[in-house]
Design a protein around this motif. Sequence first.
Motif, PDB file in Angstrom:
ATOM      1  N   GLN A  69       0.845  -1.187   0.000  1.00 61.15           N
ATOM      2  CA  GLN A  69       0.000   0.000   0.000  1.00 61.15           C
ATOM      3  C   GLN A  69       0.877   1.232   0.000  1.00 61.15           C
ATOM      4  O   GLN A  69       1.657   1.465   0.929  1.00 61.15           O
ATOM      5  N   LEU A  70       0.758   2.025  -1.066  1.00 66.82           N
ATOM      6  CA  LEU A  70       1.567   3.229  -1.223  1.00 66.82           C
ATOM      7  C   LEU A  70       0.676   4.460  -1.103  1.00 66.82           C
ATOM      8  O   LEU A  70      -0.301   4.599  -1.832  1.00 66.82           O
ATOM      9  N   ASP A  71       1.008   5.329  -0.170  1.00 69.86           N
ATOM     10  CA  ASP A  71       0.263   6.559   0.062  1.00 69.86           C
ATOM     11  C   ASP A  71       1.234   7.724  -0.058  1.00 69.86           C
ATOM     12  O   ASP A  71       1.907   8.105   0.903  1.00 69.86           O
ATOM     13  N   LEU A  72       1.319   8.296  -1.267  1.00 68.67           N
ATOM     14  CA  LEU A  72       2.279   9.365  -1.511  1.00 68.67           C
ATOM     15  C   LEU A  72       1.925  10.637  -0.766  1.00 68.67           C
ATOM     16  O   LEU A  72       2.815  11.385  -0.346  1.00 68.67           O
ATOM     17  N   ILE A  73       0.635  10.902  -0.596  1.00 68.61           N
ATOM     18  CA  ILE A  73       0.217  12.124   0.099  1.00 68.61           C
ATOM     19  C   ILE A  73       0.710  12.116   1.546  1.00 68.61           C
ATOM     20  O   ILE A  73       1.205  13.121   2.062  1.00 68.61           O
ATOM     21  N   ASN A  74       0.593  10.964   2.204  1.00 67.64           N
ATOM     22  CA  ASN A  74       1.013  10.844   3.597  1.00 67.64           C
ATOM     23  C   ASN A  74       2.410  10.249   3.755  1.00 67.64           C
ATOM     24  O   ASN A  74       2.828   9.950   4.876  1.00 67.64           O
ATOM     25  N   ASP A  75       3.109  10.031   2.611  1.00 66.21           N
ATOM     26  CA  ASP A  75       4.504   9.589   2.615  1.00 66.21           C
ATOM     27  C   ASP A  75       4.689   8.265   3.361  1.00 66.21           C
ATOM     28  O   ASP A  75       5.623   8.101   4.149  1.00 66.21           O
ATOM     29  N   THR A  76       3.798   7.305   3.114  1.00 64.77           N
ATOM     30  CA  THR A  76       3.933   5.998   3.747  1.00 64.77           C
ATOM     31  C   THR A  76       3.853   4.888   2.705  1.00 64.77           C
ATOM     32  O   THR A  76       3.156   5.002   1.694  1.00 64.77           O
ATOM     33  N   TRP A  77       4.559   3.828   2.970  1.00 66.68           N
ATOM     34  CA  TRP A  77       4.500   2.594   2.176  1.00 66.68           C
ATOM     35  C   TRP A  77       4.404   1.431   3.153  1.00 66.68           C
ATOM     36  O   TRP A  77       5.307   1.221   3.960  1.00 66.68           O
ATOM     37  N   SER A  78       3.275   0.711   3.114  1.00 67.70           N
ATOM     38  CA  SER A  78       3.034  -0.405   4.025  1.00 67.70           C
ATOM     39  C   SER A  78       3.015  -1.708   3.241  1.00 67.70           C
ATOM     40  O   SER A  78       2.406  -1.788   2.163  1.00 67.70           O
ATOM     41  N   THR A  79       3.680  -2.723   3.768  1.00 66.33           N
ATOM     42  CA  THR A  79       3.751  -4.012   3.085  1.00 66.33           C
ATOM     43  C   THR A  79       3.504  -5.152   4.061  1.00 66.33           C
ATOM     44  O   THR A  79       3.666  -4.999   5.278  1.00 66.33           O
ATOM     45  N   VAL A  80       3.100  -6.286   3.506  1.00 66.65           N
ATOM     46  CA  VAL A  80       3.135  -7.554   4.235  1.00 66.65           C
ATOM     47  C   VAL A  80       3.946  -8.516   3.380  1.00 66.65           C
ATOM     48  O   VAL A  80       3.664  -8.713   2.196  1.00 66.65           O
ATOM     49  N   ASP A  81       4.987  -9.074   3.975  1.00 66.82           N
ATOM     50  CA  ASP A  81       5.800 -10.060   3.277  1.00 66.82           C
ATOM     51  C   ASP A  81       5.841 -11.339   4.106  1.00 66.82           C
ATOM     52  O   ASP A  81       5.269 -11.410   5.198  1.00 66.82           O
ATOM     53  N   LEU A  82       6.502 -12.340   3.592  1.00 65.57           N
ATOM     54  CA  LEU A  82       6.588 -13.625   4.260  1.00 65.57           C
ATOM     55  C   LEU A  82       7.927 -13.746   4.972  1.00 65.57           C
ATOM     56  O   LEU A  82       8.975 -13.449   4.394  1.00 65.57           O
ATOM     57  N   VAL A  83       7.898 -14.170   6.228  1.00 61.12           N
ATOM     58  CA  VAL A  83       9.123 -14.470   6.956  1.00 61.12           C
ATOM     59  C   VAL A  83       9.624 -15.806   6.440  1.00 61.12           C
ATOM     60  O   VAL A  83       9.014 -16.847   6.702  1.00 61.12           O
ATOM     61  N   MET A  84      10.693 -15.787   5.671  1.00 59.73           N
ATOM     62  CA  MET A  84      11.099 -16.982   4.944  1.00 59.73           C
ATOM     63  C   MET A  84      11.703 -18.018   5.883  1.00 59.73           C
ATOM     64  O   MET A  84      12.715 -17.773   6.528  1.00 59.73           O
ATOM     65  N   ASN A  85      11.065 -19.174   5.967  1.00 62.91           N
ATOM     66  CA  ASN A  85      11.579 -20.263   6.792  1.00 62.91           C
ATOM     67  C   ASN A  85      11.528 -21.587   6.033  1.00 62.91           C
ATOM     68  O   ASN A  85      11.470 -22.655   6.618  1.00 62.91           O
ATOM     69  N   LYS A  86      11.521 -21.477   4.686  1.00 63.71           N
ATOM     70  CA  LYS A  86      11.487 -22.659   3.837  1.00 63.71           C
ATOM     71  C   LYS A  86      12.687 -22.630   2.892  1.00 63.71           C
ATOM     72  O   LYS A  86      13.366 -21.634   2.736  1.00 63.71           O
ATOM     73  N   GLU A  87      12.935 -23.760   2.225  1.00 62.77           N
ATOM     74  CA  GLU A  87      14.041 -23.841   1.278  1.00 62.77           C
ATOM     75  C   GLU A  87      13.741 -23.039   0.018  1.00 62.77           C
ATOM     76  O   GLU A  87      12.583 -22.836  -0.334  1.00 62.77           O
ATOM     77  N   PRO A  88      14.771 -22.573  -0.692  1.00 61.91           N
ATOM     78  CA  PRO A  88      14.553 -21.902  -1.973  1.00 61.91           C
ATOM     79  C   PRO A  88      13.733 -22.765  -2.924  1.00 61.91           C
ATOM     80  O   PRO A  88      13.930 -23.966  -3.020  1.00 61.91           O
ATOM     81  N   GLY A  89      12.799 -22.144  -3.597  1.00 63.93           N
ATOM     82  CA  GLY A  89      11.909 -22.862  -4.515  1.00 63.93           C
ATOM     83  C   GLY A  89      10.512 -23.019  -3.958  1.00 63.93           C
ATOM     84  O   GLY A  89       9.566 -23.167  -4.714  1.00 63.93           O
ATOM     85  N   TRP A  90      10.364 -22.945  -2.626  1.00 59.07           N
ATOM     86  CA  TRP A  90       9.049 -23.151  -2.024  1.00 59.07           C
ATOM     87  C   TRP A  90       8.130 -21.982  -2.341  1.00 59.07           C
ATOM     88  O   TRP A  90       8.463 -20.830  -2.090  1.00 59.07           O
ATOM     89  N   GLY A  91       6.976 -22.281  -2.916  1.00 57.77           N
ATOM     90  CA  GLY A  91       6.003 -21.249  -3.200  1.00 57.77           C
ATOM     91  C   GLY A  91       6.206 -20.518  -4.507  1.00 57.77           C
ATOM     92  O   GLY A  91       5.496 -19.564  -4.779  1.00 57.77           O
ATOM     93  N   LEU A  92       7.170 -20.942  -5.330  1.00 56.63           N
ATOM     94  CA  LEU A  92       7.404 -20.295  -6.617  1.00 56.63           C
ATOM     95  C   LEU A  92       6.860 -21.156  -7.748  1.00 56.63           C
ATOM     96  O   LEU A  92       6.914 -22.380  -7.684  1.00 56.63           O
ATOM     97  N   ASP A  93       6.347 -20.508  -8.798  1.00 59.77           N
ATOM     98  CA  ASP A  93       5.994 -21.258  -9.992  1.00 59.77           C
ATOM     99  C   ASP A  93       7.203 -21.322 -10.927  1.00 59.77           C
ATOM    100  O   ASP A  93       8.278 -20.826 -10.605  1.00 59.77           O
ATOM    101  N   SER A  94       7.035 -21.918 -12.093  1.00 63.10           N
ATOM    102  CA  SER A  94       8.167 -22.173 -12.971  1.00 63.10           C
ATOM    103  C   SER A  94       8.794 -20.915 -13.538  1.00 63.10           C
ATOM    104  O   SER A  94       9.906 -20.940 -14.034  1.00 63.10           O
TER     105      SER A  94
END
Length: 421
Positions: free
Chosen positions: A317-342
Amino acid sequence: MDFKKWALFLCSSSLLIGCVYSDPDSWNRDDEDIIGNKLTSMSALSAVQQPEINTLAIFDETVRKIHRFDLKNDVHLSTFEVKNPDQEHFVLQSDSGSYTVDLTKKHISVYSNTGVVQHDPIQFYGKPLSAAFRPDLGYLVMYDDLMNVGILKLDEQGSVADSLMLGPILSENTPIRSGDISSSGKLVLALSDNSMAIVDLALTLSEKKWNFSTFSTGLLDIKWVAPSRENVNEVLVRSADKIALINTDTKSVVDSWDLDTANTVVKKYSKNQDPHVIVGDKGQWTTGSNVKIIYPQGGSLKIRTISRSRPFYMVSQLDLINDTWSTVDLVMNKEPGWGLDSEGYWTYNSLNDLRESRRYVRFRFSDQLTQSQKDLPNNARIKMSKDVIFSLYPSELGFAEKWKASSDQKSVFKLFNLRHL
């Protein structure tokens, strides 16, 4: 365990590191090839012109009813019985909270706070996929998996003044590819012949057929269209090989950025407040320096390199007027490749696709100062705005929490299902 989850489990096991699940029929890029936004079981907490919405409507998967919450005063407001409670439900709500829209396969209901309920003001036969919803302009455009388009004109209390169902072909051999409602009140559509159409919704409703004009952009395969918050005549689009800013008044591309599709992938599309696209190296697993956020400002595209980027973004969520950028990401605790498509796309595209290991971060966008960081609760369905995080837990009695994004202040809602048991 369903097939997709089983495949992802195998790919993440130590015996099969490097395996990537690539069945294209079991994942999709949900934000592409739709009108508006992907539908969910929770209403929005922000709108194009309103960064904070104080009421939330949510379909409770435990009791199979819709709840409404006042997040400003921390009150559970009401509960709606729904038609076809056993089906999947998708929920919209006006910015003021004056009415709630409930969609299921073949059905739509509009619940006004005055107690009036309107069932099926339009008749369709598919499963709702997405909606362009502008209650401030009085329009709802619904899109289903049969490519049917439903148009509703609603007043401030949710009374349906006019409605229409149309097919996806505007003229010969030009079905809809993607689109959204601009802040000028026009429905802007990308068509399969690479042209764009500007639909007059008022005339379309009155004439009971598509009323539109078209123009060429020189872009190929426009998969995603997002209205600008800053300029009512601008839309941000993603085509086959470009991110572009289009002025629908002058019918021209005013700026573009080349997308190297051989090496770069779209990590996240977002229309949340100011529209933007996050791109990065294809298949990138660890945080790197080549993640960029592209957004319109001042009539041109701005490209910002993210210095402390995340591998994947579930919310941005980017709010340029209020100068904020909010994100939700994943705390990675799996091996590379998990959750990716080809192709290196993250298969968990939305906040509640995966209900574990989620992390909320808010930045000051101008210098990327971290202003808040929180681990989000597991097993809960979550909705967030710039300042509020709401979590509904799977509880037969009813239990939810609300956090202030900038502090540890928390409010609790409980026992709101008790009278329905």
